[in-house]
Design an enzyme around this catalytic site. Structure first.
Site, PDB file in Angstrom:
ATOM      1  N   GLY A   1       0.479  -5.165   0.653  1.00 35.74           N
ATOM      2  CA  GLY A   1      -0.672  -5.238  -0.252  1.00 35.74           C
ATOM      3  C   GLY A   1      -0.309  -5.832  -1.604  1.00 35.74           C
ATOM      4  O   GLY A   1      -1.168  -6.402  -2.289  1.00 35.74           O
TER       5      GLY A   1
ATOM      6  N   GLU B   1       4.101  -5.340   7.168  1.00 33.44           N
ATOM      7  CA  GLU B   1       3.257  -4.339   7.838  1.00 33.44           C
ATOM      8  C   GLU B   1       3.636  -4.109   9.289  1.00 33.44           C
ATOM      9  O   GLU B   1       3.554  -2.993   9.793  1.00 33.44           O
ATOM     10  CB  GLU B   1       1.779  -4.751   7.761  1.00 33.44           C
ATOM     11  CG  GLU B   1       1.147  -4.605   6.384  1.00 33.44           C
ATOM     12  CD  GLU B   1       1.276  -5.836   5.504  1.00 33.44           C
ATOM     13  OE1 GLU B   1       2.120  -6.707   5.809  1.00 33.44           O
ATOM     14  OE2 GLU B   1       0.545  -5.932   4.502  1.00 33.44           O
TER      15      GLU B   1
ATOM     16  N   ALA C   1       0.858  -1.185   0.000  1.00 34.80           N
ATOM     17  CA  ALA C   1       0.000   0.000   0.000  1.00 34.80           C
ATOM     18  C   ALA C   1       0.891   1.231   0.000  1.00 34.80           C
ATOM     19  O   ALA C   1       2.041   1.182   0.438  1.00 34.80           O
ATOM     20  CB  ALA C   1      -0.876  -0.023   1.246  1.00 34.80           C
TER      21      ALA C   1
ATOM     22  N   GLU D   1      -0.581  -9.440  -1.072  1.00 38.73           N
ATOM     23  CA  GLU D   1      -2.012  -9.754  -0.914  1.00 38.73           C
ATOM     24  C   GLU D   1      -2.739  -9.715  -2.258  1.00 38.73           C
ATOM     25  O   GLU D   1      -3.605 -10.545  -2.534  1.00 38.73           O
ATOM     26  CB  GLU D   1      -2.642  -8.766   0.082  1.00 38.73           C
ATOM     27  CG  GLU D   1      -2.123  -8.996   1.501  1.00 38.73           C
ATOM     28  CD  GLU D   1      -2.553  -7.914   2.475  1.00 38.73           C
ATOM     29  OE1 GLU D   1      -2.319  -6.721   2.176  1.00 38.73           O
ATOM     30  OE2 GLU D   1      -3.116  -8.249   3.529  1.00 38.73           O
TER      31      GLU D   1
END
Ligand code: CO8
Length: 258
Positions: free
Chosen positions: A109, A132, A65, A112
């Site tokens: 992300g 993270e 992200a 993911e």
């Protein structure tokens, strides 16, 4: 829709979507996800396309992200407005197969997103991690749920709690990655796999994807029940007749996606 954060290309029955924010190693923000989803939905509805590839650059599939955007956000706005992850679940509605072609970093992300695709093909330079925890957050788009299913609870704990990187060989050994190809002709090899899939009968492709994905959402007996119903449904297609006739007549099948 004109895209600012992705590139799209069609090669026969295969669509290639390239994440394209090179200045931030394809860090993912809401506008990139909006565009990715829009392109996936468009190709999913296109009768000429049978398989999709999502890829990034040689250096990064996606480095997670967008941290500089997230750093400014507070609980009130992310929770109330579902920021960062609001439309991710819609990727699950895509019915045609999606291959994640991962070269370089697939972090946070990015990892993911790769796991939301139907299979991951890695270049020998690929690196996966859920870093993270180093930022004071946990994975927010399925990392704590899909990783344990893909690679075991123990290995998922190791990755999520340390934030360490896993290379392509380890990821393939652990079951996260389907195949590894050399970087030199990586995309060419992934496209060859996508074309091999796209040459299969489309209705059967869709049923196979739906059945496998159901294994992640339901009990074994319900999953097997669905599989049996879909298996029986195959016998209502022209391509089942053609596939079996071609086998018996020792000739290549000519599928018509009917
Ligand atoms: N967000 C924003 N900018 C980034 C990101 C990122 N995730 N990753 C890299 N960049 C930027 C860098 O800031 C740098 O910008 P600038 O040139 O302006 O300084 C540029 O990209 C190039 O990066 P580096 O100079 O750091 O390149 P290196 O080769 O030295 O290092 C790394 C590459 C190791 C990938 C390093 O950039 C890195 O550690 N990046 C951050 C990785 C990270 O922590 N990712 C997880 C983010 S959190 C997350 O993903 C939560 C998911 C929540 C749900 C999903 C929502 C989308």
């Amino acid at each position: 829709m004109t895209y600012q954060n992705i590139l799209t290309e069609v090669d026969g029955k295969v669509a290639i979507i390239t994440l394209n924010r090179p200045q931030v190693l394809n860090a993912i923000d809401d506008s990139l996800m909006d565009e990715l989803l829009s392109a996936l939905q468009k190709f999913d509805a296109d009768d000429h396309i049978a398989c999709m590839i999502v890829t990034g650059s040689e250096k990064a599939f996606a480095a997670g992200a967008d941290v500089s955007k997230m750093a400014k956000m507070g609980f009130n706005e992310v929770y109330r407005q579902e920021l960062i992850t609001r439309n991710w679940d819609q990727i699950k509605q895509i019915r045609k197969p999606i291959i994640a072609a991962v070269s370089g970093f697939a972090l946070g992300g990015g990892c993911e997103l790769a796991m939301m695709c139907d299979m991951i093909m890695a270049s020998d330079t690929a690196k996966f991690s859920q870093p993270e925890i180093k930022l004071g957050i946990i994975p927010g788009a399925g990392g704590t749920q899909r990783l344990p299913r893909a690679i075991s609870k123990s290995k998922a704990m190791d990755l999520v709690l340390t934030g360490r990187m896993m290379d392509a060989v380890e990821a393939e050994r652990a079951g996260l990655v389907a195949r590894i190809f050399p970087q030199a002709d990586f995309l060419k090899q992934v496209k060859a796999v996508a074309h091999e899939i796209a040459a299969m009968p489309l209705l059967t492709i869709l049923m196979a994807k739906e059945s496998i994905n159901t294994a992640y959402e339901t009990t074994l007996s319900e999953g097997i029940h669905l599989e049996r119903r879909l298996f029986h449904s195959c016998f209502g297609t022209h391509d089942q007749k053609e596939g079996m006739a071609a086998f018996i007549e020792k000739r290549p099948a000519k599928f018509t996606n009917t």
